[in-house]
Design an enzyme around this catalytic site. Structure first.
Site, mmCIF file in Angstrom:
data_model
loop_
_atom_site.group_PDB
_atom_site.id
_atom_site.type_symbol
_atom_site.label_atom_id
_atom_site.label_comp_id
_atom_site.label_asym_id
_atom_site.label_seq_id
_atom_site.Cartn_x
_atom_site.Cartn_y
_atom_site.Cartn_z
ATOM 1 N N VAL A 17 0.841 -1.209 0.000
ATOM 2 C CA VAL A 17 0.000 0.000 0.000
ATOM 3 C C VAL A 17 0.877 1.260 0.000
ATOM 4 C CG1 VAL A 17 -1.815 1.267 1.217
ATOM 5 C CG2 VAL A 17 -1.881 -1.227 1.141
ATOM 6 N N LYS A 108 -6.194 -1.231 10.376
ATOM 7 C CA LYS A 108 -7.463 -1.534 11.058
ATOM 8 C C LYS A 108 -7.251 -2.150 12.432
ATOM 9 C CE LYS A 108 -7.195 -2.971 7.380
ATOM 10 N NZ LYS A 108 -6.308 -3.116 6.267
ATOM 11 N N GLU A 132 -9.908 6.236 6.191
ATOM 12 C CA GLU A 132 -10.777 5.667 5.147
ATOM 13 C C GLU A 132 -10.272 4.306 4.671
ATOM 14 O OE1 GLU A 132 -13.832 7.245 3.536
ATOM 15 O OE2 GLU A 132 -13.768 5.061 3.515
ATOM 16 N N LYS A 208 -12.331 -4.554 11.094
ATOM 17 C CA LYS A 208 -13.062 -3.609 10.244
ATOM 18 C C LYS A 208 -14.475 -3.378 10.781
ATOM 19 C CE LYS A 208 -10.238 -4.904 6.296
ATOM 20 N NZ LYS A 208 -10.028 -5.892 5.236
HETATM 21 N N1 HSE Z 1 -6.014 -8.627 3.624
HETATM 22 C C1 HSE Z 1 -7.163 -7.797 3.484
HETATM 23 C C2 HSE Z 1 -8.149 -8.427 2.549
HETATM 24 C C3 HSE Z 1 -6.848 -6.439 2.929
HETATM 25 O O1 HSE Z 1 -7.872 -9.466 1.968
HETATM 26 O O2 HSE Z 1 -9.230 -7.883 2.402
HETATM 27 C C4 HSE Z 1 -6.333 -5.529 3.963
HETATM 28 O O3 HSE Z 1 -7.277 -5.372 4.973
#
Ligand code: HSE
Length: 446
Positions: A17, A108, A132, A208
């Site tokens: 990222v 997260k 976000e 999340k």
């Molecule tokens: N590893 C996570 C996913 C992405 O596969 O959605 C980062 O939160």
């Protein structure tokens, strides 16, 4: 935000990222300045290893290894934390906030565990935290909740918020690929983390869900209050049986009001193939919200991967430079340090329909014994299907055993678990009894 001639950003951590964010902030900077009217730029990438940054042909002059030096630079107004984990990341986040720099994070786990503390540190230092990218990658769901949907009271939130799990389940369901092979493919495609434990155990979805539900309902959510189960124990047999009955399996993160209390759960769940979340396939994510003014709304997009997540990170950076992020952060009373702990539905009190699979010795009267236990616990059975032994089961199950699938009507989870525990004691039952929630579409409230 402080006025300086040039407005600079620093990125801490140049992994997938971080690299994609740096790429977006360099390659597309002219477009970003033109589109936003803000004259900002990427000044530093902080890391201890620049191999990935070099592979991306990022400019060497951006690379630094000392966070303190960056924090001492008055031109830097925003630091983006993209290192992941909660130990170093927490120390770094506190340092960044205490240096009076705004914090953007995609972490997260960090916010789900330490959000209250970090938000109050930010407030003390008169800076903001933007996050976000923590939930559902590039989907602007956080902004939708705190901005576009502000007029709404929310009744429920259902999300497919882990791309790795959704990719694996899609492959297992639609293409009959084994769990192991689908996970390997997800890793090869760069979707799954090198260590996918957080993904497949459901914990990443729980992080999340904690963040999303805290701002959706304006309540503090304790991560430990979320009931979590992952996809790593699912059996292809049950996925296929569900499919025959018109269901598709998804890892659903759910937060909903139940009799005035909040119910929070991450679990593999069967949904009808007609359910709005059923067509969310592969690495895509979606969040369904049920709100009193808008009714049902759904947000869909790529939930994992460098570029989609960078899209969310960069929009946070721009929000900070525009001053809009600070305004929301200062004014709204919905952030975790400003709200009260959620009133939670006690575990086991939730009601739902269930799919059960029990492997039984194949002789007369066994089903009647099971039905009697269910009747004792006031569990109403909707259908019972005796299945053939399939090849994939043949290794562990001999011909004298038979898998039976039971679909219940709505039951209290506690009653179901007690009935399962009782049935488990019968000597004609083999192996573990599988139970999977069947999630019906939530009703709109108006
Ligand atoms: N590893 C996570 C996913 C992405 O596969 O959605 C980062 O939160």
């Amino acid at each position: 935000m402080k006025k300086v001639k040039k407005q600079a950003v620093a990125i801490l951590g140049c992994g997938t990222v971080g690299g994609a964010t740096a790429k977006l902030l360099t390659q597309d900077i002219d477009f970003l300045r033109k589109r936003t009217g803000v004259n900002f730029y990427l000044k530093y990438i902080i890391d201890i290893n620049f191999n990935h940054a070099k592979e991306l042909n990022l400019d060497n002059s951006l690379f630094v290894s000392n966070l303190d030096d960056v924090l001492a630079d008055p031109e830097v107004l925003v630091v983006v934390e993209l290192v992941g984990g909660t130990t170093f990341a927490k120390k770094a986040a506190i340092k960044i906030l205490n240096a009076k720099k705004n914090l953007v994070t995609a972490n997260k786990a960090l916010l789900a565990k330490h959000g209250v503390e970090l938000f109050s540190i930010a407030r003390k230092n008169k800076v903001s935290i933007c996050f976000e990218a923590t939930c559902a990658g590039g989907i602007p769901i956080i902004r939708a909740i705190y901005d576009g949907l502000l007029a709404n009271k929310h009744d429920a939130l259902y999300g497919i918020v882990n791309g790795t799990c959704n990719y694996i389940l899609t492959e297992m369901t639609l293409n009959g690929v084994s769990y192991k092979r689908a996970l390997k493919e997800a890793q090869e495609k760069g979707l799954a983390e090198a260590d996918p434990t957080l993904d497949v155990s459901g914990m990443d979805s729980a992080h999340k869900l904690a963040i999303l539900s805290s701002i959706t309902f304006g309540m503090q959510i304790d991560l430990d209050s979320i009931t979590v189960s992952g996809i790593d124990k699912l059996d292809q047999f049950d996925i296929n049986s569900g499919k025959e009955l018109g269901y598709i399996i998804k890892l659903i993160a759910m937060a909903r009001h139940d009799e005035g209390q909040l119910s929070l759960r991450v679990a593999p769940s069967f949904i009808s193939t007609e359910h709005p979340l059923a067509w969310v396939s592969g690495p895509f994510n979606a969040i369904s919200l049920y709100s009193h003014a808008l009714g049902h709304s759904m947000y869909y997009g790529r939930g994992a991967g460098g570029s989609p997540t960078a899209s969310a990170v960069v929009s946070d950076i721009i929000g900070l430079f525009l001053g809009t992020a600070e305004k929301f952060f200062k004014t709204l009373p919905i952030w975790p340090d400003k709200t009260k702990p959620a009133a939670l539905l006690p575990s086991g009190e939730g009601k739902g329909r269930y799919y059960l699979r029990i492997v039984l010795k194949n002789y007369a009267g066994v089903l009647a014994k099971i039905a009697a236990v269910f009747a004792d616990y006031n569990i109403s059975i909707s259908s019972v299907i005796q299945k053939e032994i399939t090849e994939e089961m043949a290794e562990e199950i001999t011909e004298s055993y038979v898998p039976v699938v039971i679909i219940t009507h709505k039951v209290r989870e506690e009653a179901l678990l007690k009935a399962i525990a009782k049935v488990d004691t019968f000597d004609f039952v083999k192996g573990k009894i599988v139970y999977i929630s069947i999630m019906d579409e939530h009703e709109e409230i108006f």
